[in-house]
Structures are given as C-alpha cells and as structure tokens.
Motif scaffolding. Structure first.
Motif, PDB file in Angstrom:
ATOM      1  N   ASP A 581      -0.796 -62.924 -12.828  1.00 39.10           N
ATOM      2  CA  ASP A 581      -1.507 -62.705 -11.291  1.00 39.10           C
ATOM      3  C   ASP A 581      -1.394 -61.212 -10.897  1.00 39.10           C
ATOM      4  OD1 ASP A 581      -2.178 -65.562 -11.609  1.00 39.10           O
ATOM      5  OD2 ASP A 581      -0.366 -66.058 -10.644  1.00 39.10           O
ATOM      6  N   PRO A 582      -2.366 -60.753 -10.312  1.00 39.09           N
ATOM      7  CA  PRO A 582      -2.517 -59.329  -9.829  1.00 39.09           C
ATOM      8  C   PRO A 582      -1.901 -59.322  -8.518  1.00 39.09           C
ATOM      9  CG  PRO A 582      -4.592 -60.551  -9.429  1.00 39.09           C
ATOM     10  CD  PRO A 582      -3.838 -61.447 -10.240  1.00 39.09           C
ATOM     11  N   GLY A 583      -1.513 -57.894  -8.249  1.00 38.86           N
ATOM     12  CA  GLY A 583      -1.084 -57.398  -6.941  1.00 38.86           C
ATOM     13  C   GLY A 583       0.395 -57.911  -6.544  1.00 38.86           C
ATOM     14  N   GLY A 586       1.159 -61.555  -6.855  1.00 35.76           N
ATOM     15  CA  GLY A 586       1.373 -61.811  -8.309  1.00 35.76           C
ATOM     16  C   GLY A 586       2.744 -61.391  -8.653  1.00 35.76           C
ATOM     17  N   GLU A 587       3.125 -60.134  -8.112  1.00 33.43           N
ATOM     18  CA  GLU A 587       4.316 -59.929  -8.857  1.00 33.43           C
ATOM     19  C   GLU A 587       5.615 -60.455  -8.190  1.00 33.43           C
ATOM     20  OE1 GLU A 587       6.985 -55.422  -8.456  1.00 33.43           O
ATOM     21  OE2 GLU A 587       5.023 -55.564  -7.980  1.00 33.43           O
ATOM     22  N   LEU A 588       5.711 -60.830  -6.899  1.00 36.22           N
ATOM     23  CA  LEU A 588       6.610 -61.474  -6.302  1.00 36.22           C
ATOM     24  C   LEU A 588       6.671 -62.985  -6.785  1.00 36.22           C
ATOM     25  CD1 LEU A 588       8.487 -61.879  -4.058  1.00 36.22           C
ATOM     26  CD2 LEU A 588       6.710 -62.586  -2.522  1.00 36.22           C
ATOM     27  N   VAL A 589       5.527 -63.674  -7.018  1.00 33.74           N
ATOM     28  CA  VAL A 589       5.485 -65.251  -7.373  1.00 33.74           C
ATOM     29  C   VAL A 589       6.063 -65.161  -9.060  1.00 33.74           C
ATOM     30  CG1 VAL A 589       4.205 -66.950  -8.002  1.00 33.74           C
ATOM     31  CG2 VAL A 589       3.929 -66.048  -5.767  1.00 33.74           C
ATOM     32  N   SER A 590       5.610 -64.133  -9.913  1.00 30.63           N
ATOM     33  CA  SER A 590       5.993 -64.128 -11.212  1.00 30.63           C
ATOM     34  C   SER A 590       7.525 -63.908 -11.144  1.00 30.63           C
ATOM     35  CB  SER A 590       5.296 -63.027 -11.860  1.00 30.63           C
ATOM     36  OG  SER A 590       4.076 -63.385 -11.774  1.00 30.63           O
ATOM     37  N   LEU A 597      14.133 -62.829  -6.945  1.00 23.41           N
ATOM     38  CA  LEU A 597      13.311 -62.660  -5.847  1.00 23.41           C
ATOM     39  C   LEU A 597      13.564 -61.357  -5.490  1.00 23.41           C
ATOM     40  CD1 LEU A 597      11.901 -64.171  -3.276  1.00 23.41           C
ATOM     41  CD2 LEU A 597      14.310 -63.977  -2.227  1.00 23.41           C
ATOM     42  N   ASN A 598      12.288 -60.679  -5.920  1.00 23.37           N
ATOM     43  CA  ASN A 598      12.357 -59.074  -5.924  1.00 23.37           C
ATOM     44  C   ASN A 598      11.541 -58.479  -4.816  1.00 23.37           C
ATOM     45  OD1 ASN A 598      13.166 -59.063  -8.549  1.00 23.37           O
ATOM     46  ND2 ASN A 598      11.157 -59.370  -9.412  1.00 23.37           N
ATOM     47  N   GLN A 599      11.999 -57.493  -4.368  1.00 24.86           N
ATOM     48  CA  GLN A 599      11.223 -56.461  -3.153  1.00 24.86           C
ATOM     49  C   GLN A 599      10.064 -55.973  -3.860  1.00 24.86           C
ATOM     50  OE1 GLN A 599      13.530 -54.028  -0.948  1.00 24.86           O
ATOM     51  NE2 GLN A 599      12.057 -53.005   0.179  1.00 24.86           N
ATOM     52  N   VAL A 600       8.772 -56.101  -3.446  1.00 23.94           N
ATOM     53  CA  VAL A 600       7.446 -55.650  -3.851  1.00 23.94           C
ATOM     54  C   VAL A 600       6.852 -54.741  -2.778  1.00 23.94           C
ATOM     55  CG1 VAL A 600       7.073 -57.652  -5.561  1.00 23.94           C
ATOM     56  CG2 VAL A 600       6.402 -57.662  -3.236  1.00 23.94           C
ATOM     57  N   PHE A 763       5.217 -70.026  -2.002  1.00 23.08           N
ATOM     58  CA  PHE A 763       4.745 -68.889  -2.061  1.00 23.08           C
ATOM     59  C   PHE A 763       3.404 -68.739  -2.952  1.00 23.08           C
ATOM     60  CE2 PHE A 763       8.671 -66.276  -1.035  1.00 23.08           C
ATOM     61  CZ  PHE A 763       9.084 -67.396  -0.057  1.00 23.08           C
ATOM     62  N   GLY A 764       3.294 -69.439  -3.909  1.00 21.83           N
ATOM     63  CA  GLY A 764       2.232 -69.238  -4.774  1.00 21.83           C
ATOM     64  C   GLY A 764       0.870 -69.890  -4.085  1.00 21.83           C
ATOM     65  N   ARG A 765       0.701 -70.348  -3.034  1.00 20.65           N
ATOM     66  CA  ARG A 765      -0.502 -71.029  -2.438  1.00 20.65           C
ATOM     67  C   ARG A 765      -1.356 -69.964  -1.728  1.00 20.65           C
ATOM     68  NH1 ARG A 765      -1.123 -73.907  -5.642  1.00 20.65           N
ATOM     69  NH2 ARG A 765       0.778 -73.117  -6.689  1.00 20.65           N
TER      70      ARG A 765
END
Length: 817
Positions: A581-583, A586-590, A597-600, A763-765
């Motif tokens: 998933d882009p952006g 996508g990085e956060l949800v992946s 739980l990463n800071q993006v 978060f993925g919605r």
C-alpha cells in the motif's frame, strides 16, 4: 476425523513486555451492559505538547466542549446495528438486541480467549489521566485554533424510545424490508442444503434418554476428556469421502408480507408474559419464534423465553419463578437445556461455531447448575447440541484433542462448506492460463487464496479481466456497496449478498448453480460460515473460486473464520501479493500488520496524532476535526470523513460522538423515529452487513434512505433495531469499507480492548488522511506489539484437513490380498 452425535504517537518505543491480563471466564467478568461510571476524577499530568513532523496548530483556546455528565448505561458490544440494552439480575426481559456482541459475562469460561476484543465493553471504570502521552505525532496537529464550540446534546440517546415515539408520521410498512427479504431467501437456501444433506446421510437417532449409540458416544467423550483412554480408540474411523453436493436451486427473494402470528396467539402470549412479569412487548417476537403454540410452549417450559433475542437467563429465571413458583429450580432439565443452547448462540455472536465442553460446563456452573456434566449429557441426548472430537491423531496424545459442543445450524454449515471446498480443491486444471502467478494458479486449481492489502485488490480484479478475455464468465464480489463503488463501474463488481439473492450477478443455470466459470470474492475475511457455505454450494462443477483479502483485519460479524481457516489448512495454493500500500498511510498500516507501530514521515499531513487527556476532550477534538480542521487543512468534506471508535457505549462511544456530530452537522429534534432528513446513518441490513447512507425523507411506508446511490425504505417498526446514526461507527461495522478521511478515537477507557487486528482495521480504513485522537498512552503500541487478536473456536480447518489428507498406506499383507 469427526465423532458426532446430535498513548504515545506512532513511533514511540513499546514498553517492556508485560503479559496482558488474562481474560476471565464467566465468573467476575465485566458486564458490557453495566453503566459507565464516567471519567475518573483525576486529570493531572496533562500531556506536554511537542511538535510533530508538520506544523503545530494546536488549539490553545479555553476548552468548553460539553460532555454528558450521566454515565452511559448501555454496553459497548460488537453491535451490527441494533439497540443495546442494559440487563441486570432482576430486570425484566428486554426487546431483541439484533446482533450485538455477547456481554463478557455471557461467554462461557475459557471462551474469552477466542473473542475479538474490539467493540466489546469499555472498562468498568476509566483509569486516571495521569502520565498522558507526549504529543509527538507523525504529521501536523490539525486541531483548530478557533474557540471550541463543539456542543453536545445532553438529551438521551438517539436510539431511545422517546425519539422513536416522535416518528408519528411514519406508519408501519406493509411490505417486507430488504433485510427481511434477504433473511427469508437465506433461510430457504439453507433449508435446501439441509434437505440435500438429509438425503445423503442416515439420520442420527436421539431420544429423551441416554441409550444405545448416544450412551456409548458420551461414555467415549468422557473417557477421552478424563485421559482414561486415547481418542483413537473411539474416534479413529476414517474420514468420509467428500461428496458433490447437488446444486442449489435459485433462491430469489419474494416480496410478500410474511405470515404473521395470529392475533389470538399474540394475545395469549401477551397475557402469559404479563402474568410472569415480562414486558408484553415481547409477545409478537415470542409468537414468531415459538410458533402458533407459543402460549402452550411457554406455559409448559417458561425457560423457552430464552429463545427470544435479547432475553437473558436471569430474566427467564424470574419469568419461570413467577409461573412455576417453588418448582422453578436451578437444576430443572428445561432450564439447563435452554441454558446450553443460549450459551452456544451467544458464543456464535462472538464468532465461535462450537465451544469446548469444559467451557460450557464451567459456564453452567456459574449459572447455578448443580450438575453441569449431567446437563451437558442431557442436552446431547435430547438433540439440543452435537458433540464432536475433530483432528484425532495417531499418537499417544489423543487425550489433548478437545471435545467440542455445537449447534446443528453451524455444524451443518461448516461440514457443507468443507465438502464444497474439498470438491473445488479436487477440480482439475483448465486450459493453460498465461500470465502472473495468480492467473496461472487459478487456471490450474479450483480453489486459490490471495492475500494482500488494499492495493493488492487490483491483482484478483485483473485475474477476472483476464478470464473474460479468454471468453470465460467471471464475477467479482465484495462485502459492501462501498467496495463496489471503490472498484468503479468498469469492474462490474457485485456484493456477496446480491449475488446470493440473485438481484445482481450472472444468475443461475438450470441446475441452480451460478452461471459463471470464475468467482473472485474480495473481503473474504468478512465471510461467515453460513454465507460461505451458500456460496460454495452454488459453485458449478469445474468452476474456480478465488478468496482474496487481508488476513490482518478483524473477522466478520457472523460465526466462523472461513478465510483464516482455509489459510491455516493449507489445502490450496496461497498467493501473497508483493504490492505494498502506497504512501505514509500504507507504511504505517503495513508496520502495524507485523506488530510495529512506526513513526512515518507525513509531509502532506496524511497522518496526524491528536493527544487528549480524557474522553470529553476526545469527543470535542473529534467534532473539531470532522467539522473544520480536516476540511480546511486536507480538503476532505465532512460527508467523506468517517469516525471510528471502539464501541457504542461509554463516554466516547458511537452514541456520544454521533450526538455531538449531529448537533454540529445536522441539528434537529429527530422527528422521524429519532432521525432527521440529512442525518448520516449506519443501516444493518442483516447481522454483519452494515451499509452507510443518508436519511432522505419519511412517509407512511417508512424511513427513506440513500445508501451509496441505492434508495431503501426501512419500515417504522424496524428503525430502532436496524438503524443508528452513522457519523461514528465501530471498527467491526467499518470493516470492508474505506473513506477519504478517517478519525480514529481512542479514549482512555479503550485501552483494555485494543488489539493489533483492531488497530490495523481502524487505521486501514483511511484512503487519504488519518487522524488519531489519542488518549490511551502506551496501550496503543503495546496492543500492536503484544495482542495480535483473539481467535475463534471453529471446526472448518480440521474438517478440511481430514477430507483432503493423503489416504493412509495399506498394510502389505492386506494389499497382497
């Protein structure tokens, strides 16, 4: 083999590992129906506001956002659209709850390990607000710098009967609602499946007493459970060969008024209910559930009142005592039989298709049943429940295989589904399909599983397009109309419900099977076992089924975990998408999907963390974000923004949030059964199938809705049970849908119900922007890292493994013969 007889921001380091508190059984479990005691008195230690990766425009104006002082007395169960009711010992039975999750205390001891944590009760009391999270976010804080004006109605819940009485202009509809039509069609479909199964199999005898095979089987079960003998001694018969089910005849909805219980029947039941101290409003439901002889049935067995949705054991006990007096003892066989059924039905609301026998016995003991073992044996003997022991292995540890109890409804659905899936697995290869891995797998196999996130949905859609270019009939089915809209008109997707109803899709052939060659089902994790069984039974011989979805999301609202069980059984090709998933979203949800739980970096304010101290501030900030901040800073209007929270009750649940959002976005008195034209609503067309829409008008036929462009009429008598305001929803309701912007609300009392799957789903919605109203401190990273999500108790995996296992090699001597 089966034996059977009838709060920091993302990026903050997780705390040192600590085991989550073990879920308790029935004894001492918090009741989601209990009143929320409100906020804790202490609110010291407000969070320091630190700049995120974007511009800080945090509001420094005095906080004036009002908050209802009274606690919400209703639960936060995983509702699919119906009213929640507070039930306590001594209360009179309440009307049906229409699909909300089982209260924590209602689930048998030991079954909590398999419950989905989301949308259950808030903690009994909110923790103190000391030591809140720092405000370091992954994007700019979008909270408004204008004075706070988020007023919130102090009036009662929009679901209340007072509001319902205001809808005097909406008369009861004389025709079936969409939900009733669908339910009738599904019942007809299941009846046909049951009839075919009955024709294929010998009936299982059951009687009023333990004797013959039933007695032998129960003795075997007890011996295995106690460890006295190995399970293989009793359950070692080979699994039956899978059978090709006869095609299902078309089950199209018939729009006619169903036969209603006779007025005399309803009157007799009403008199009996009044005599027993139960609400007379239950008379219609009881007559519908128990039939024309409902009065006689309840007179002979008052505990049959438990069959009416929403009635709880303590209420049925009170009704029985009023009718039977001293004869209404806790060990009465009528009571114990009704309790066993009720426990299994409540477990099904949490996704289980069966429960372990010790858990059922423990739950019966908590309900004052003096001999739970005898109660279970009696329930098996009279055919109330079935007993299973699946997955017996040829080793010395057979005693570890659990003995399960289940209802015939779900047992038949799982066995029918397993037979159908095994038939698809054995489907031979078609002509060579050239293309990507998924295309080649679908050409070579009758059943394929495809996993991936939102961007990966393009791959099975491309598969369907490839099949059409080959001259094949291909259909793409999704969970909700929201998914149809997201895919666009060129895909021609349909919902699973419309496909089964025959109102969309290719229709059925002369044998009753779908007139297609390839069926691609997206959002497959939302399939319950009965819906999946109906789909698979309808697949034609030689047809191909591709189940696609994201295994990290919350499971569907019905019983079963079909997608997860098929994945775990490993009986077919599994194609994992490599398309991320882009952006920043996508990085956060992946990262959440793998427990991080990463800071993006969010240069376009794609992700924003809004720290709050308490639930009152959480509601205020949420309204501020939806009404002003997100439209102004992101360009997404309120009608394209969805609020997601942990439950319906509590001080920051959907009721409180919807009341506040309605006051700002569409104020009104709720003159049509609690709703006004322009209100956003969540419409539970059927359990597990929530669609969003807008109130258009009301007239004598009912409440008119616009649901993603489709006009729907909800009869006045059903408004309370199937409609809620929809600016705020639960994560379970939102699964399978997406919006341009999403505001996820995490008040302090949500900490104990968070899990990785809940956070991942919520978060993925979001498609373009995610705001997190964050008040749970370290509970958020802890849930992502340590609480992957609770599993359900089902039988599908072991059934599939047994049906598709390699045949055991024959002994040499026997082979020579």
């Amino acid at each position: 083999m089966t034996a059977r007889s009838r709060g920091t921001s993302p990026g903050s380091p997780a705390p040192s590992p600590s085991a989550p508190a073990a879920a308790e059984g029935v004894a001492g479990a918090a009741d989601p129906g209990s009143a929320d005691p409100g906020h804790a008195a202490g609110t010291e230690g407000a969070a320091d506001e630190k700049a995120g990766t974007g511009t800080d425009v945090a509001d420094d104006a005095p906080e004036t956002g009002g908050r209802a002082d009274a606690a919400d007395a209703e639960g936060a169960g995983a509702d699919t659209g119906g009213d929640d009711h507070t039930h306590r010992a001594g209360d009179a039975p309440q009307p049906a709850d229409h699909g909300h999750g089982a209260d924590a205390e209602d689930v048998p001891a030991g079954a909590h390990d398999a419950l989905e944590p989301a949308d259950r009760a808030h903690a009994a009391g909110e923790e103190g607000e000391e030591g809140r999270a720092d405000a370091a976010g992954t994007g700019a804080d979008l909270t408004d710098d204008a004075p706070e004006t988020a007023g919130r109605a102090d009036a009662a819940d929009a679901d209340s009967n007072d509001h319902a009485r205001q809808g005097a202009g909406v008369d009861a509809a004389a025709e079936l609602s969409d939900a009733e039509v669908e339910i009738a069609a599904q019942r007809e479909l299941r009846a046909r499946i049951e009839l075919r199964k009955a024709e294929r199999e010998q009936p299982i005898d059951s009687g009023a007493k333990l004797s013959g095979k039933a007695a032998d089987l129960l003795a075997a079960v007890r011996a295995v459970e106690s460890g006295e003998k190995a399970g293989a001694a009793y359950f070692g018969s080979p699994a039956p060969e899978p059978r090709r089910a006869a095609p299902v005849a078309p089950a199209r909805p018939v729009r006619r008024k169903p036969d209603e219980p006779a007025a005399a029947t309803v009157a007799a039941v009403r008199d009996l209910l009044v005599r027993g101290g139960a609400p007379e409003g239950l008379a219609g439901q009881a007559a519908e559930v128990l039939g024309e002889a409902a009065g006689d049935v309840l007179t002979a067995d008052p505990w049959r009142l438990l069959a009416v949705p929403g009635v709880r054991p303590e209420q049925a006990d009170g009704f029985a005592r009023a009718l039977l007096g001293a004869d209404a003892g806790p060990g009465d066989e009528r009571r114990t039989s009704a309790l066993v059924t009720w426990l299994l039905e409540r477990a099904a609301l949490q996704g289980h298709t069966a429960l372990e026998a010790p858990a059922v016995r423990a739950a019966l003991a908590e309900r004052s049943v003096s001999d739970p073992d005898e109660a279970v044996q009696q329930a098996v003997a009279d055919g109330t429940v079935l007993v299973f022991q699946d997955g017996v292995e040829e080793d010395d540890d057979d005693s570890a295989v659990p003995v399960l109890l289940g209802l015939d409804r779900y047992a038949m659905a799982e066995e029918s589904l397993a037979d159908g899936l095994a038939r698809l697995v054995r489907t031979g290869p078609a002509d060579a399909w050239e293309g990507p891995e998924l295309v080649r797998a679908a050409g070579a196999h009758g059943l394929v599983v495809h996993t991936g996130g939102e961007a990966a949905r393009a791959e099975p859609v491309a598969l369907a397009e490839t099949a059409r270019r080959l001259g094949l009939r291909a259909v793409v089915a999704v969970h909700a109309e929201n998914g149809v809209r997201r895919l666009g008109p060129d895909v021609g997707a349909v919902t699973v419900a419309a496909l089964l109803e025959g109102t969309a899709g290719p229709g059925r052939d002369e044998d009753g099977a779908f007139a297609l060659d390839l069926l691609v089902v997206l959002d497959a994790p939302q399939l319950d076992v009965e819906t999946a069984a109906a789909l698979v039974e309808s697949m034609p011989d030689g047809g191909r089924l591709v189940l696609g979805g994201d295994p990290g999301v919350l499971g569907g609202a019905g019983a079963g975990q079909v997608f997860q069980d098929v994945l775990a059984a490993r009986v077919c090709p599994q194609i994992a998408s490599r398309t991320p998933d882009p952006g920043p979203l996508g990085e956060l949800v992946s990262g959440i999907g793998i427990g991080e739980l990463n800071q993006v970096a969010a240069p376009g304010k794609e992700v924003v963390i809004v720290p709050v101290r308490d639930a009152g501030e959480a509601v205020h900030r949420t309204v501020q974000l939806v009404v002003d901040s997100v439209p102004r800073a992101i360009g997404v209007p309120p009608e394209q923004t969805q609020v997601i929270t942990v439950g319906h009750g509590g001080s920051a649940g959907t009721r409180e949030l919807n009341a506040a959002l309605k006051q700002r976005l569409n104020p009104g008195a709720g003159r049509f059964a609690g709703f006004d034209p322009g209100d956003r609503v969540a419409y539970a067309r059927a359990p597990g199938r929530t669609v969003t829409g807008t109130v258009v008008s009301a007239d004598a036929t009912g409440l008119h809705l616009d649901c993603d462009g489709a006009r729907t009429v909800v009869p006045r008598g059903r408004v309370e049970s199937v409609l809620r305001h929809g600016w705020a929803m639960t994560a379970h309701q939102a699964a399978g849908m997406r919006w341009s912007a999403v505001v996820v609300v995490l008040p302090g009392d949500a900490a104990q119900v968070l899990s990785r799957s809940w956070v991942y789903t919520a978060f993925g919605r979001a498609e373009r922007h995610l705001s997190v109203v964050h008040g749970v401190d370290q509970a958020l990273p802890r849930a992502v890292a340590e609480v992957p999500g609770l599993r359900r108790t089902t039988r599908l995996r072991t059934l599939l493994e047994g049906l598709l296992a390699e045949p055991a090699p024959q002994p040499q001597a026997q082979a020579e013969q």
